[in-house]
Design an enzyme around this catalytic site. Sequence first.
Site, mmCIF file in Angstrom:
data_model
loop_
_atom_site.group_PDB
_atom_site.id
_atom_site.type_symbol
_atom_site.label_atom_id
_atom_site.label_comp_id
_atom_site.label_asym_id
_atom_site.label_seq_id
_atom_site.Cartn_x
_atom_site.Cartn_y
_atom_site.Cartn_z
ATOM 1 N N PHE A 36 24.378 13.925 -17.604
ATOM 2 C CA PHE A 36 25.419 14.935 -17.443
ATOM 3 C C PHE A 36 25.869 14.958 -15.988
ATOM 4 O O PHE A 36 25.049 15.013 -15.077
ATOM 5 C CB PHE A 36 24.900 16.315 -17.867
ATOM 6 C CG PHE A 36 25.984 17.353 -17.855
ATOM 7 C CD1 PHE A 36 26.934 17.387 -18.870
ATOM 8 C CD2 PHE A 36 26.073 18.274 -16.829
ATOM 9 C CE1 PHE A 36 27.965 18.323 -18.861
ATOM 10 C CE2 PHE A 36 27.104 19.222 -16.804
ATOM 11 C CZ PHE A 36 28.038 19.240 -17.828
ATOM 12 N N ASP A 59 33.124 19.633 -15.181
ATOM 13 C CA ASP A 59 32.504 20.934 -14.927
ATOM 14 C C ASP A 59 31.166 21.121 -15.620
ATOM 15 O O ASP A 59 30.842 20.442 -16.599
ATOM 16 C CB ASP A 59 33.427 22.046 -15.435
ATOM 17 C CG ASP A 59 33.458 22.098 -16.966
ATOM 18 O OD1 ASP A 59 33.779 21.062 -17.589
ATOM 19 O OD2 ASP A 59 33.115 23.155 -17.543
ATOM 20 N N LYS A 102 30.739 6.623 -21.103
ATOM 21 C CA LYS A 102 29.290 6.582 -21.339
ATOM 22 C C LYS A 102 29.039 5.753 -22.599
ATOM 23 O O LYS A 102 29.031 6.300 -23.702
ATOM 24 C CB LYS A 102 28.744 7.994 -21.558
ATOM 25 C CG LYS A 102 28.753 8.908 -20.340
ATOM 26 C CD LYS A 102 28.156 10.265 -20.710
ATOM 27 C CE LYS A 102 28.158 11.250 -19.584
ATOM 28 N NZ LYS A 102 27.813 12.615 -20.020
ATOM 29 N N GLY A 116 39.414 18.806 -17.886
ATOM 30 C CA GLY A 116 38.667 17.884 -17.028
ATOM 31 C C GLY A 116 39.479 16.819 -16.322
ATOM 32 O O GLY A 116 39.175 16.445 -15.196
ATOM 33 N N ASP A 171 32.758 10.327 -23.773
ATOM 34 C CA ASP A 171 31.322 10.493 -23.982
ATOM 35 C C ASP A 171 31.046 10.091 -25.438
ATOM 36 O O ASP A 171 30.923 8.911 -25.746
ATOM 37 C CB ASP A 171 31.025 11.965 -23.643
ATOM 38 C CG ASP A 171 29.568 12.372 -23.742
ATOM 39 O OD1 ASP A 171 28.722 11.520 -23.988
ATOM 40 O OD2 ASP A 171 29.276 13.566 -23.566
ATOM 41 N N GLU A 204 42.072 10.587 -19.827
ATOM 42 C CA GLU A 204 40.840 11.386 -19.931
ATOM 43 C C GLU A 204 39.996 11.206 -18.679
ATOM 44 O O GLU A 204 40.037 10.163 -18.042
ATOM 45 C CB GLU A 204 40.017 10.927 -21.143
ATOM 46 C CG GLU A 204 40.083 11.856 -22.338
ATOM 47 C CD GLU A 204 39.371 13.196 -22.138
ATOM 48 O OE1 GLU A 204 39.158 13.630 -20.978
ATOM 49 O OE2 GLU A 204 39.048 13.818 -23.149
ATOM 50 N N ASP A 205 39.228 12.220 -18.356
ATOM 51 C CA ASP A 205 38.284 12.093 -17.245
ATOM 52 C C ASP A 205 37.092 11.247 -17.675
ATOM 53 O O ASP A 205 36.622 10.382 -16.957
ATOM 54 C CB ASP A 205 37.806 13.479 -16.752
ATOM 55 C CG ASP A 205 37.386 14.415 -17.880
ATOM 56 O OD1 ASP A 205 37.530 14.059 -19.073
ATOM 57 O OD2 ASP A 205 36.904 15.519 -17.574
ATOM 58 N N ARG A 207 34.245 21.722 -10.659
ATOM 59 C CA ARG A 207 35.377 20.804 -10.827
ATOM 60 C C ARG A 207 35.989 20.422 -9.482
ATOM 61 O O ARG A 207 36.652 19.397 -9.356
ATOM 62 C CB ARG A 207 36.494 21.462 -11.655
ATOM 63 C CG ARG A 207 36.136 21.731 -13.095
ATOM 64 C CD ARG A 207 37.404 22.101 -13.854
ATOM 65 N NE ARG A 207 37.136 22.746 -15.126
ATOM 66 C CZ ARG A 207 36.908 22.107 -16.266
ATOM 67 N NH1 ARG A 207 36.879 20.783 -16.291
ATOM 68 N NH2 ARG A 207 36.703 22.776 -17.384
HETATM 69 P P1 IMP Z 1 33.499 13.578 -26.011
HETATM 70 O O1 IMP Z 1 34.381 14.231 -27.046
HETATM 71 O O2 IMP Z 1 32.037 13.719 -26.336
HETATM 72 O O3 IMP Z 1 33.884 12.139 -25.719
HETATM 73 O O4 IMP Z 1 33.636 14.388 -24.686
HETATM 74 C C1 IMP Z 1 34.790 14.426 -24.021
HETATM 75 C C2 IMP Z 1 34.916 15.608 -23.084
HETATM 76 O O5 IMP Z 1 33.666 16.278 -22.821
HETATM 77 C C3 IMP Z 1 35.383 15.086 -21.770
HETATM 78 O O6 IMP Z 1 36.768 15.047 -21.714
HETATM 79 C C4 IMP Z 1 34.791 16.050 -20.782
HETATM 80 O O7 IMP Z 1 35.696 17.099 -20.573
HETATM 81 C C5 IMP Z 1 33.532 16.538 -21.451
HETATM 82 N N1 IMP Z 1 32.347 15.810 -20.923
HETATM 83 C C6 IMP Z 1 31.750 14.720 -21.437
HETATM 84 N N2 IMP Z 1 30.705 14.322 -20.692
HETATM 85 C C7 IMP Z 1 30.630 15.202 -19.669
HETATM 86 C C8 IMP Z 1 29.764 15.313 -18.513
HETATM 87 O O8 IMP Z 1 28.829 14.527 -18.271
HETATM 88 N N3 IMP Z 1 30.053 16.350 -17.675
HETATM 89 C C9 IMP Z 1 31.058 17.244 -17.875
HETATM 90 N N4 IMP Z 1 31.887 17.159 -18.921
HETATM 91 C C10 IMP Z 1 31.677 16.150 -19.808
HETATM 92 MG MG MG Z 2 38.010 15.903 -20.646
#
Ligand code: IMP
Ligand code: MG
Length: 179
Positions: free
Chosen positions: A155, A162, A134, A48, A106, A102-103, A168
């Site tokens: 989302f 993606d 978030k 991402g 979450d 990181e992008d 993407r």
């Molecule tokens: P986490 O481990 O829940 O913090 O999620 C991290 C990864 O999930 C990010 O690096 C993204 O690649 C993916 N991600 C989290 N939220 C979204 C979203 O809203 N859209 C798409 N990918 C997401």
């Molecule tokens: Mg990511």
Amino acid sequence: MKTIKVRDKEFSISITAEKIQKTVSKIAEKINNDLHGKVPLFIVVLNGAFIFAADLFKKINIDCEVTFVKLSSYVGTQTTSTVRELIGLDEAIKGRSVVIIEDIIDTGITMDHTIKKLKHFKAADVKIATLLFKPDAFQKHFKIDYIGMEIPNDFIVGYGLDYDGFARNYPDIYKIVGN
Ligand code: IMP
Ligand code: MG
């Protein structure tokens, strides 16, 4: 309003490319000031973050290096609590000043995993930069040094993010319509 269809779902524009670029510039400026003289190693979390990292890296004007790790925790639009590591680190991390790119953060599970791994490699200093955060979904406690924008718990796709591998390539960010 500008909408796109990605596979079975509809998305409407949420953050314009112009706003994103301004945000990226602000993050780069802070990193340039904070890490001057430290020769940081940027660790980009694929897939991402690749577009954000490329734009950010072009705006970094201090001595630095970049490398990539590939992690994945998402299936479709849902996060899963297990993080699969696909490509590991092969650079010398010991004693380095590291910035993880990181992008989006979450739940924070992916980043938590990455931080723990880097501590094991004995980095001198680990900073975190994310374009998007978030806060309502965040389940962890680590400090995030550079946050581009805080966003609601919807989302989103585009600018590297993606839905099942698609979307993407859009320069703007779109959020899901309905669910
Ligand atoms: P986490 O481990 O829940 O913090 O999620 C991290 C990864 O999930 C990010 O690096 C993204 O690649 C993916 N991600 C989290 N939220 C979204 C979203 O809203 N859209 C798409 N990918 C997401
Ligand atoms: Mg990511």
